[in-house]
Scaffold this motif. Structure first.
Motif, PDB file in Angstrom:
ATOM      1  N   TRP A   1       0.841  -1.205   0.000  1.00 34.58           N
ATOM      2  CA  TRP A   1       0.000   0.000   0.000  1.00 34.58           C
ATOM      3  C   TRP A   1       0.875   1.254   0.000  1.00 34.58           C
ATOM      4  N   ALA A   2       1.878   1.243   0.912  1.00 37.25           N
ATOM      5  CA  ALA A   2       2.715   2.435   1.060  1.00 37.25           C
ATOM      6  C   ALA A   2       3.597   2.647  -0.165  1.00 37.25           C
ATOM      7  N   PHE A   3       3.924   1.561  -0.857  1.00 35.93           N
ATOM      8  CA  PHE A   3       4.755   1.674  -2.061  1.00 35.93           C
ATOM      9  C   PHE A   3       4.120   2.645  -3.043  1.00 35.93           C
ATOM     10  N   PHE A   4       2.784   2.573  -3.185  1.00 40.80           N
ATOM     11  CA  PHE A   4       2.119   3.519  -4.077  1.00 40.80           C
ATOM     12  C   PHE A   4       1.553   4.717  -3.319  1.00 40.80           C
ATOM     13  N   SER A   5       0.679   4.451  -2.328  1.00 36.92           N
ATOM     14  CA  SER A   5      -0.060   5.545  -1.699  1.00 36.92           C
ATOM     15  C   SER A   5       0.807   6.389  -0.777  1.00 36.92           C
ATOM     16  N   GLY A   6       1.785   5.751  -0.136  1.00 38.31           N
ATOM     17  CA  GLY A   6       2.633   6.504   0.782  1.00 38.31           C
ATOM     18  C   GLY A   6       3.516   7.493   0.052  1.00 38.31           C
TER      19      GLY A   6
ATOM     20  N   VAL B   1       8.986  -6.184   0.938  1.00 38.25           N
ATOM     21  CA  VAL B   1       9.774  -5.158   1.630  1.00 38.25           C
ATOM     22  C   VAL B   1      11.070  -4.898   0.864  1.00 38.25           C
ATOM     23  N   ALA B   2      11.740  -5.991   0.414  1.00 39.42           N
ATOM     24  CA  ALA B   2      13.004  -5.831  -0.309  1.00 39.42           C
ATOM     25  C   ALA B   2      12.778  -5.052  -1.608  1.00 39.42           C
ATOM     26  N   ALA B   3      11.693  -5.397  -2.329  1.00 38.44           N
ATOM     27  CA  ALA B   3      11.421  -4.723  -3.606  1.00 38.44           C
ATOM     28  C   ALA B   3      11.112  -3.249  -3.362  1.00 38.44           C
ATOM     29  N   SER B   4      10.325  -2.992  -2.314  1.00 40.58           N
ATOM     30  CA  SER B   4       9.968  -1.608  -2.014  1.00 40.58           C
ATOM     31  C   SER B   4      11.223  -0.801  -1.670  1.00 40.58           C
ATOM     32  N   TRP B   5      12.127  -1.440  -0.911  1.00 35.97           N
ATOM     33  CA  TRP B   5      13.370  -0.770  -0.540  1.00 35.97           C
ATOM     34  C   TRP B   5      14.232  -0.535  -1.774  1.00 35.97           C
ATOM     35  N   TYR B   6      14.319  -1.558  -2.650  1.00 34.97           N
ATOM     36  CA  TYR B   6      15.145  -1.431  -3.835  1.00 34.97           C
ATOM     37  C   TYR B   6      14.604  -0.327  -4.747  1.00 34.97           C
ATOM     38  N   VAL B   7      13.276  -0.354  -4.981  1.00 34.54           N
ATOM     39  CA  VAL B   7      12.694   0.621  -5.911  1.00 34.54           C
ATOM     40  C   VAL B   7      12.858   2.037  -5.372  1.00 34.54           C
ATOM     41  N   SER B   8      12.817   2.189  -4.031  1.00 33.89           N
ATOM     42  CA  SER B   8      12.927   3.540  -3.482  1.00 33.89           C
ATOM     43  C   SER B   8      14.280   4.159  -3.815  1.00 33.89           C
ATOM     44  N   ARG B   9      15.267   3.328  -4.211  1.00 31.13           N
ATOM     45  CA  ARG B   9      16.590   3.863  -4.538  1.00 31.13           C
ATOM     46  C   ARG B   9      16.805   4.006  -6.031  1.00 31.13           C
TER      47      ARG B   9
ATOM     48  N   PRO C   1       5.114   5.825   6.222  1.00 33.50           N
ATOM     49  CA  PRO C   1       5.171   5.476   4.803  1.00 33.50           C
ATOM     50  C   PRO C   1       6.375   6.071   4.090  1.00 33.50           C
ATOM     51  N   GLY C   2       7.106   6.938   4.778  1.00 34.15           N
ATOM     52  CA  GLY C   2       8.238   7.577   4.117  1.00 34.15           C
ATOM     53  C   GLY C   2       9.458   6.682   3.994  1.00 34.15           C
ATOM     54  N   ARG C   3       9.514   5.587   4.772  1.00 33.20           N
ATOM     55  CA  ARG C   3      10.644   4.661   4.689  1.00 33.20           C
ATOM     56  C   ARG C   3      10.135   3.318   4.196  1.00 33.20           C
ATOM     57  N   PRO C   4      10.945   2.587   3.431  1.00 35.59           N
ATOM     58  CA  PRO C   4      10.464   1.298   2.909  1.00 35.59           C
ATOM     59  C   PRO C   4      10.132   0.309   4.024  1.00 35.59           C
ATOM     60  N   TRP C   5      10.834   0.396   5.152  1.00 37.11           N
ATOM     61  CA  TRP C   5      10.593  -0.583   6.226  1.00 37.11           C
ATOM     62  C   TRP C   5       9.565  -0.090   7.226  1.00 37.11           C
TER      63      TRP C   5
ATOM     64  N   ARG D   1      15.366   5.223 -10.112  1.00 35.73           N
ATOM     65  CA  ARG D   1      14.723   6.378 -10.751  1.00 35.73           C
ATOM     66  C   ARG D   1      13.214   6.355 -10.533  1.00 35.73           C
ATOM     67  N   LEU D   2      12.646   5.121 -10.576  1.00 39.37           N
ATOM     68  CA  LEU D   2      11.205   4.983 -10.397  1.00 39.37           C
ATOM     69  C   LEU D   2      10.791   5.502  -9.016  1.00 39.37           C
ATOM     70  N   GLY D   3      11.608   5.167  -8.004  1.00 36.62           N
ATOM     71  CA  GLY D   3      11.305   5.621  -6.647  1.00 36.62           C
ATOM     72  C   GLY D   3      11.312   7.136  -6.556  1.00 36.62           C
ATOM     73  N   TYR D   4      12.332   7.754  -7.195  1.00 34.66           N
ATOM     74  CA  TYR D   4      12.382   9.223  -7.190  1.00 34.66           C
ATOM     75  C   TYR D   4      11.174   9.817  -7.896  1.00 34.66           C
ATOM     76  N   ALA D   5      10.788   9.157  -9.005  1.00 42.43           N
ATOM     77  CA  ALA D   5       9.624   9.650  -9.761  1.00 42.43           C
ATOM     78  C   ALA D   5       8.386   9.622  -8.879  1.00 42.43           C
ATOM     79  N   LEU D   6       8.194   8.520  -8.148  1.00 45.99           N
ATOM     80  CA  LEU D   6       7.027   8.407  -7.269  1.00 45.99           C
ATOM     81  C   LEU D   6       7.030   9.512  -6.229  1.00 45.99           C
ATOM     82  N   ARG D   7       8.197   9.733  -5.610  1.00 40.18           N
ATOM     83  CA  ARG D   7       8.265  10.769  -4.569  1.00 40.18           C
ATOM     84  C   ARG D   7       8.028  12.151  -5.159  1.00 40.18           C
ATOM     85  N   ALA D   8       8.552  12.351  -6.380  1.00 43.97           N
ATOM     86  CA  ALA D   8       8.348  13.655  -7.027  1.00 43.97           C
ATOM     87  C   ALA D   8       6.864  13.902  -7.263  1.00 43.97           C
ATOM     88  N   ILE D   9       6.141  12.851  -7.673  1.00 46.92           N
ATOM     89  CA  ILE D   9       4.696  12.996  -7.883  1.00 46.92           C
ATOM     90  C   ILE D   9       4.021  13.364  -6.566  1.00 46.92           C
TER      91      ILE D   9
END
Lengths: 288, 347
Positions: free
Chosen positions: B50-55, B166-174, B250-254, B176-184
């Protein structure tokens, strides 16, 4: 067919009635109050105890107790819980997120307390439970009273908003709170007032609805949901639009249930809502 | 890679040991503990997804129950025709597809409108499936499995799903896709102007998180003898997942995983009690006023300066020097909470 339509209109009037207070709260104070239904159920409980208590009074008298209580509680909620969030929030989106969470928490807390005190059993009482003839169709008098109550409240609210100085101030806040403040409107005071008035309207709606629908401590959420659907369909802060959207929803629900399948009424409800939200996200009755 | 593994040797060592210990758990404990851990794994996976997208994007979705239920129903329908792993994959795929359609049509709604829409949509799907089930005289559907010790199977599967999520969420947060999500999440207009294809990013990530939710729904349901629409599309899932994620941060992957574990333990303690609702409600209020970023930033603040080697020395019996980092940081964290309380009530 006419009876189905009439049933839809009465049902829709109830939806509009339930949504009026919520729309006032969200329209003027910009607070989406998810604990709204709890105050509605609170009004219903006070009416129930008035009728079933020691003196067995007329449920209309319960308004003298429930309206001031709901007004005061909502004023305090705005002043002590919402105002810090309003001050903290950088924009409306951030405020909405915070407010949704807090009022949802309030919803759980109030509902939990109500459950602990009054248990979850269904309650109801009989008031004006007789039939009247309207243009050849027979309908229950208490439903008709609730419908008329909805019309009177919506009309009164409309007249206040349209033709008084206070009303202009409230409408200005609906359109642009910052500009309203610059024009000399005491936004904080009027926000608190509108929020409290919305809560009081919820108590009135609860009393009227409780005359013909049985309720329990857990039914507040359903009313919040219904109110939310109608208010968002109507558009934020539209008073007469709220009643119209309620009527639309009620009629479509009854017609759909009658013509297609009675098992589909809830699906039709949500289908109509999602459709309107997709086509006109700002509501049916807002000017572009 | 090796350099990285050496740098995080404590993290790698502890987490792989922990994973092995968790995997061996059902062979050493009672059924009750296994059930508790099934619940924890399911909630960790759901909250993280949930947090991967909504957070990150701040599109608060209440459609968790919808995807969860779609997974359950897909499994219930196809598991009699397909081998179990394929049926689970089909459930995840169904969640992905539904989310794709929903995402394409709705992600232009923002704020409260999106929240209410996702909620209404869940109810719409629930009611339609209920109606369809009644029409076909199949209100309940039975689940047949021929696996002995089904709870062990479910637990191991959910453990893998939770760890991978959890591992995927942590990996993606690092990435370009993770940055894009946060930028949105920060500002969508700016994100679009910097060249991010916001629609694709949003829809893809929404669908990916929905696939995990559907998969978790399908796996947990293997335990049930039968399902119906109100079991599958229970709104409580949407709300509990939301609270778990926000409580953890939701700001941290873990972060969401921490919140999910706490919430499951709380629920286990208050199971069936009327006070669970009140505790849940108070959780919401505490999150908003005292922990706007969830528990994660607080934990991080306590953790800064935490020294594993020193900790080991202490465990071996060395005395803790005065003003050593760990208790001091804890005190600082508490101080921060008190300061925030003060700031809040001084209107």
């Amino acid at each position: 067919m006419f009876e189905v339509l009439l049933g839809g209109v009465l049902l829709g009037g109830m939806y509009g009635l339930v949504a009026l207070g919520l729309n006032l709260q969200y329209g003027v104070s910009r607070i989406l109050n998810l604990s709204y239904g709890e105050f509605l159920i609170g009004g219903a409980f006070i009416a129930f105890f008035t009728v079933m208590g020691r003196w067995q009074l007329n449920p209309l008298l319960s308004l003298f107790l429930s309206v001031p209580i709901a007004f005061a509680m909502n004023w305090l909620i705005y002043r002590w819980l919402m105002l810090p969030l309003v001050r903290r929030a950088p924009d409306q989106d951030a405020l909405d997120a915070d407010v949704v969470l807090v009022t949802f928490g309030l919803f759980f807390v109030i509902q939990g307390l109500a459950l602990v005190n009054w248990s979850g059993e269904l309650r109801g009482y009989s008031f004006l439970a007789q039939g009247v003839d309207v243009l050849g169709a027979r309908i229950a008098l208490n439903r008709l009273v609730a419908f008329l109550g909805a019309c009177v409240l919506a009309l009164a609210l409309f007249l206040i908003l349209r033709h008084t100085r206070l009303g202009s101030a409230l409408r200005a806040m609906t359109i642009d709170p910052v500009a309203a403040e610059l024009m000399g409107v005491d936004v904080r005071k009027f926000s608190a007032m509108a929020f409290a008035a919305g809560g009081a309207l919820a108590a009135v709606a609860g009393m009227l609805v409780s005359t013909f629908i049985s309720f329990s401590a857990t039914s507040g959420g359903d009313y919040t949901l219904k109110a939310l659907l109608v208010a968002i369909m109507a558009g934020v802060g539209r008073v007469t639009g709220t009643l119209a959207a309620g009527l639309l929803l009620g009629v479509v629900e009854q017609l759909g249930g009658h013509l297609i399948d009675p098992g589909l009424t809830l699906a039709i409800n949500f289908g109509l809502f999602t459709l309107i939200l997709l086509l006109r996200p700002t509501g049916l009755f807002t000017r572009a | 890679m090796l350099e990285w593994a050496f740098r995080y040797r404590w993290l790698c060592g502890v987490s792989s040991l922990g994973a092995i210990a968790l995997a061996l758990l059902p062979f050493a404990t009672s059924t009750y503990v296994v059930q508790l851990f099934i619940s924890i794994c399911a909630n960790v996976a759901l909250a993280t997804a949930w947090a991967f997208f909504s957070g990150t994007t701040r599109y608060i979705s209440l459609a968790t129950a919808a995807f969860f239920g779609v997974g359950i129903y897909t499994l219930a329908i196809v598991h009699v025709h397909l081998p179990l792993p394929l049926a689970l994959l089909a459930a995840a795929f169904a969640g992905f597809l539904v989310a794709l359609v929903v995402g394409l049509s709705t992600l232009r709604l923002r704020g409260v409108y999106f929240v209410v829409f996702t909620f209404g949509l869940t109810e719409l799907i629930h009611q339609l499936i209920n109606w369809w089930a009644v029409k076909n005289r199949a209100v309940t559907r039975y689940i047949f499995t021929d696996i002995s010790h089904i709870e062990v199977y479910i637990y191991e599967t959910l453990l893998v799903i939770a760890l991978l999520t959890v591992a995927a969420s942590w990996y993606v947060s690092r990435t370009r896709l993770g940055y894009a999500l946060r930028a949105i999440g920060e500002d969508e207009t700016v994100a679009r102007h910097t060249g991010i294809d916001t629609t694709s990013v949003k829809v893809f990530c929404f669908a990916a998180s929905a696939a995990v939710m559907a998969l978790v729904g399908a796996v947990t349901t293997l335990q049930q003898p039968y399902i119906d629409a109100s079991i599958a599309f229970n709104n409580a899932w949407s709300f509990e997942v939301l609270i778990a994620a926000l409580l953890g941060g939701p700001g941290r992957p873990w972060g969401p995983a921490v919140g999910a574990i706490l919430l499951v333990l709380l629920k286990d303690q208050l199971a069936g009690s009327l006070y669970f609702g009140i505790a849940l409600g108070l959780c919401f209020v505490v999150i908003v006023y005292l922990l706007p970023g969830g528990l994660a930033p607080l934990i991080e603040r306590c953790h800064q300066g935490f020294d594993a080697t020193a900790m080991l020395r202490v465990l071996r019996g060395a005395k803790l020097p005065d003003g050593s980092p760990w208790p001091r940081r804890l005190k600082l964290g508490l101080k921060a909470v008190i300061a925030r309380l003060n700031a809040f009530w001084r209107l």
